[in-house]
Design a protein around this motif. Structure first.
Motif, PDB file in Angstrom:
ATOM      1  N   GLY A  77     -49.538 -39.854 -37.049  1.00 11.64           N
ATOM      2  CA  GLY A  77     -49.414 -40.075 -35.613  1.00 11.64           C
ATOM      3  C   GLY A  77     -50.170 -39.060 -34.787  1.00 11.64           C
ATOM      4  O   GLY A  77     -50.858 -39.406 -33.823  1.00 11.64           O
ATOM      5  N   HIS A  78     -50.073 -37.804 -35.168  1.00  8.00           N
ATOM      6  CA  HIS A  78     -50.716 -36.741 -34.400  1.00  8.00           C
ATOM      7  C   HIS A  78     -52.238 -36.812 -34.539  1.00  8.00           C
ATOM      8  O   HIS A  78     -52.954 -36.659 -33.549  1.00  8.00           O
ATOM      9  N   ILE A  79     -52.715 -37.049 -35.737  1.00  9.81           N
ATOM     10  CA  ILE A  79     -54.159 -37.137 -35.964  1.00  9.81           C
ATOM     11  C   ILE A  79     -54.736 -38.316 -35.200  1.00  9.81           C
ATOM     12  O   ILE A  79     -55.785 -38.210 -34.563  1.00  9.81           O
ATOM     13  N   LEU A  80     -54.052 -39.444 -35.238  1.00  9.46           N
ATOM     14  CA  LEU A  80     -54.525 -40.622 -34.525  1.00  9.46           C
ATOM     15  C   LEU A  80     -54.582 -40.349 -33.016  1.00  9.46           C
ATOM     16  O   LEU A  80     -55.551 -40.719 -32.344  1.00  9.46           O
ATOM     17  N   ALA A  81     -53.588 -39.685 -32.481  1.00  9.13           N
ATOM     18  CA  ALA A  81     -53.575 -39.356 -31.048  1.00  9.13           C
ATOM     19  C   ALA A  81     -54.741 -38.437 -30.683  1.00  9.13           C
ATOM     20  O   ALA A  81     -55.397 -38.628 -29.649  1.00  9.13           O
ATOM     21  N   ILE A  82     -55.016 -37.457 -31.525  1.00  8.52           N
ATOM     22  CA  ILE A  82     -56.145 -36.547 -31.290  1.00  8.52           C
ATOM     23  C   ILE A  82     -57.454 -37.326 -31.305  1.00  8.52           C
ATOM     24  O   ILE A  82     -58.295 -37.179 -30.413  1.00  8.52           O
ATOM     25  N   LEU A  83     -57.621 -38.165 -32.303  1.00 10.46           N
ATOM     26  CA  LEU A  83     -58.859 -38.948 -32.418  1.00 10.46           C
ATOM     27  C   LEU A  83     -59.050 -39.886 -31.231  1.00 10.46           C
ATOM     28  O   LEU A  83     -60.158 -40.006 -30.712  1.00 10.46           O
ATOM     29  N   GLU A  84     -57.991 -40.544 -30.833  1.00  9.46           N
ATOM     30  CA  GLU A  84     -58.093 -41.450 -29.682  1.00  9.46           C
ATOM     31  C   GLU A  84     -58.517 -40.687 -28.432  1.00  9.46           C
ATOM     32  O   GLU A  84     -59.371 -41.136 -27.667  1.00  9.46           O
ATOM     33  N   MET A  85     -57.928 -39.523 -28.215  1.00  5.38           N
ATOM     34  CA  MET A  85     -58.282 -38.707 -27.058  1.00  5.38           C
ATOM     35  C   MET A  85     -59.735 -38.258 -27.128  1.00  5.38           C
ATOM     36  O   MET A  85     -60.488 -38.392 -26.167  1.00  5.38           O
ATOM     37  N   VAL A  86     -60.145 -37.760 -28.272  1.00  7.29           N
ATOM     38  CA  VAL A  86     -61.507 -37.244 -28.434  1.00  7.29           C
ATOM     39  C   VAL A  86     -62.540 -38.345 -28.245  1.00  7.29           C
ATOM     40  O   VAL A  86     -63.492 -38.202 -27.471  1.00  7.29           O
ATOM     41  N   VAL A  87     -62.369 -39.452 -28.949  1.00  4.94           N
ATOM     42  CA  VAL A  87     -63.362 -40.523 -28.882  1.00  4.94           C
ATOM     43  C   VAL A  87     -63.421 -41.136 -27.488  1.00  4.94           C
ATOM     44  O   VAL A  87     -64.505 -41.375 -26.961  1.00  4.94           O
ATOM     45  N   ALA A  88     -62.273 -41.365 -26.867  1.00  2.74           N
ATOM     46  CA  ALA A  88     -62.263 -41.936 -25.518  1.00  2.74           C
ATOM     47  C   ALA A  88     -62.973 -41.000 -24.536  1.00  2.74           C
ATOM     48  O   ALA A  88     -63.768 -41.440 -23.701  1.00  2.74           O
ATOM     49  N   TRP A  89     -62.713 -39.691 -24.664  1.00  2.00           N
ATOM     50  CA  TRP A  89     -63.337 -38.745 -23.746  1.00  2.00           C
ATOM     51  C   TRP A  89     -64.848 -38.701 -23.963  1.00  2.00           C
ATOM     52  O   TRP A  89     -65.614 -38.778 -23.003  1.00  2.00           O
ATOM     53  N   ILE A  90     -65.265 -38.581 -25.217  1.00  2.00           N
ATOM     54  CA  ILE A  90     -66.700 -38.488 -25.506  1.00  2.00           C
ATOM     55  C   ILE A  90     -67.418 -39.758 -25.045  1.00  2.00           C
ATOM     56  O   ILE A  90     -68.458 -39.693 -24.387  1.00  2.00           O
ATOM     57  N   GLU A  91     -66.841 -40.897 -25.384  1.00  2.00           N
ATOM     58  CA  GLU A  91     -67.449 -42.174 -25.011  1.00  2.00           C
ATOM     59  C   GLU A  91     -67.589 -42.277 -23.488  1.00  2.00           C
ATOM     60  O   GLU A  91     -68.660 -42.582 -22.968  1.00  2.00           O
ATOM     61  N   HIS A  92     -66.518 -42.004 -22.766  1.00  2.00           N
ATOM     62  CA  HIS A  92     -66.533 -42.083 -21.310  1.00  2.00           C
ATOM     63  C   HIS A  92     -67.511 -41.061 -20.731  1.00  2.00           C
ATOM     64  O   HIS A  92     -68.287 -41.361 -19.814  1.00  2.00           O
ATOM     65  N   HIS A  93     -67.488 -39.850 -21.250  1.00  2.00           N
ATOM     66  CA  HIS A  93     -68.328 -38.773 -20.738  1.00  2.00           C
ATOM     67  C   HIS A  93     -69.811 -39.099 -20.916  1.00  2.00           C
ATOM     68  O   HIS A  93     -70.602 -38.929 -19.988  1.00  2.00           O
ATOM     69  N   ILE A  94     -70.176 -39.591 -22.081  1.00  2.00           N
ATOM     70  CA  ILE A  94     -71.582 -39.945 -22.320  1.00  2.00           C
ATOM     71  C   ILE A  94     -72.018 -41.043 -21.362  1.00  2.00           C
ATOM     72  O   ILE A  94     -73.062 -40.944 -20.712  1.00  2.00           O
ATOM     73  N   LEU A  95     -71.227 -42.100 -21.288  1.00  2.00           N
ATOM     74  CA  LEU A  95     -71.621 -43.279 -20.520  1.00  2.00           C
ATOM     75  C   LEU A  95     -71.574 -43.082 -19.008  1.00  2.00           C
ATOM     76  O   LEU A  95     -72.317 -43.751 -18.278  1.00  2.00           O
ATOM     77  N   THR A  96     -70.737 -42.161 -18.523  1.00  2.00           N
ATOM     78  CA  THR A  96     -70.618 -42.013 -17.074  1.00  2.00           C
ATOM     79  C   THR A  96     -71.155 -40.693 -16.528  1.00  2.00           C
ATOM     80  O   THR A  96     -71.502 -40.625 -15.355  1.00  2.00           O
ATOM     81  N   LYS A  97     -71.199 -39.654 -17.333  1.00  2.00           N
ATOM     82  CA  LYS A  97     -71.620 -38.340 -16.825  1.00  2.00           C
ATOM     83  C   LYS A  97     -72.961 -37.889 -17.409  1.00  2.00           C
ATOM     84  O   LYS A  97     -73.832 -37.441 -16.683  1.00  2.00           O
ATOM     85  N   ASP A  98     -73.112 -37.996 -18.726  1.00  2.00           N
ATOM     86  CA  ASP A  98     -74.349 -37.525 -19.344  1.00  2.00           C
ATOM     87  C   ASP A  98     -75.547 -38.383 -18.937  1.00  2.00           C
ATOM     88  O   ASP A  98     -76.664 -37.888 -18.840  1.00  2.00           O
ATOM     89  N   THR A  99     -75.311 -39.643 -18.683  1.00  2.00           N
ATOM     90  CA  THR A  99     -76.408 -40.508 -18.247  1.00  2.00           C
ATOM     91  C   THR A  99     -76.956 -40.061 -16.894  1.00  2.00           C
ATOM     92  O   THR A  99     -78.127 -40.300 -16.599  1.00  2.00           O
ATOM     93  N   LEU A 100     -76.145 -39.379 -16.088  1.00  2.00           N
ATOM     94  CA  LEU A 100     -76.603 -38.910 -14.781  1.00  2.00           C
ATOM     95  C   LEU A 100     -77.651 -37.803 -14.917  1.00  2.00           C
ATOM     96  O   LEU A 100     -78.689 -37.837 -14.257  1.00  2.00           O
ATOM     97  N   TYR A 101     -77.380 -36.814 -15.759  1.00  2.00           N
ATOM     98  CA  TYR A 101     -78.398 -35.745 -15.897  1.00  2.00           C
ATOM     99  C   TYR A 101     -79.576 -36.258 -16.714  1.00  2.00           C
ATOM    100  O   TYR A 101     -80.720 -35.851 -16.481  1.00  2.00           O
ATOM    101  N   ALA A 102     -79.350 -37.183 -17.617  1.00  2.00           N
ATOM    102  CA  ALA A 102     -80.450 -37.745 -18.396  1.00  2.00           C
ATOM    103  C   ALA A 102     -81.426 -38.495 -17.506  1.00  2.00           C
ATOM    104  O   ALA A 102     -82.638 -38.482 -17.740  1.00  2.00           O
ATOM    105  N   ALA A 103     -80.912 -39.122 -16.448  1.00  2.00           N
ATOM    106  CA  ALA A 103     -81.762 -39.868 -15.520  1.00  2.00           C
ATOM    107  C   ALA A 103     -82.649 -38.936 -14.702  1.00  2.00           C
ATOM    108  O   ALA A 103     -83.659 -39.363 -14.148  1.00  2.00           O
ATOM    109  N   GLU A 104     -82.285 -37.669 -14.645  1.00  2.00           N
ATOM    110  CA  GLU A 104     -83.062 -36.683 -13.867  1.00  2.00           C
ATOM    111  C   GLU A 104     -84.063 -35.918 -14.722  1.00  2.00           C
ATOM    112  O   GLU A 104     -84.743 -35.033 -14.220  1.00  2.00           O
ATOM    113  N   ARG A 105     -84.143 -36.263 -16.002  1.00  2.00           N
ATOM    114  CA  ARG A 105     -85.066 -35.513 -16.860  1.00  2.00           C
ATOM    115  C   ARG A 105     -86.509 -35.750 -16.401  1.00  2.00           C
ATOM    116  O   ARG A 105     -86.827 -36.794 -15.870  1.00  2.00           O
TER     117      ARG A 105
END
Length: 134
Positions: free
Chosen positions: A103-131
């Motif tokens: 249960g704990h490992i699954l919760a950690i993984l869900e948090m990590v993957v959701a954050w990374i996925e969201h961060h890449i798609l919504t935040k990292d694409t912003l600075y990448a567009a300014e390269r």
């Protein structure tokens, strides 16, 4: 299953490679979690989480250095997001994980993957567009 998707690419090879590595680490953790032949996964999972912690810090430093090089105007707020995530990933309660590994490992993984996925798609694409050259 946790896996890298082409849609996560930001068009900066070094950053894309590092993002893919983060997904690879999470995928290894997920595979370990789903391994029915191992009853006690604590030591192996602890090692993977420490690797994820270290690699996350390394990757964020790379990203922040890149953003600084290109003069990204939202660098400070991006650094704040990184710092908040680092705080979360370093606050893993290993004692609780030992009590309820699955249960704990699954919760950690869900948090990590959701954050990374969201961060890449919504935040990292912003600075990448300014390269330069885009």
């Amino acid at each position: 299953m946790i896996y890298w998707k082409k849609e996560y690419e930001v068009g900066i090879p070094l950053i894309d490679e590092q993002h893919e590595k983060l997904f690879e680490i999470a995928a290894r953790a997920y595979s370990l979690l789903k391994n029915e032949f191992l009853e006690d996964k604590f030591d192996m999972m602890t090692a993977i989480i420490h690797e994820l912690q270290d690699y996350t810090v390394f990757h964020f430093e790379t990203e922040e250095n890149y953003m600084e090089e290109i003069g990204y105007r939202k660098l400070f707020s991006h650094k704040v997001m990184h710092a908040e995530f680092v705080k979360k990933i370093y606050s893993v309660d290993f004692e609780a994980m030992d009590d309820d590994q699955e249960g704990h490992i699954l919760a950690i993984l869900e948090m990590v993957v959701a954050w990374i996925e969201h961060h890449i798609l919504t935040k990292d694409t912003l600075y990448a567009a300014e390269r330069p050259g885009v």
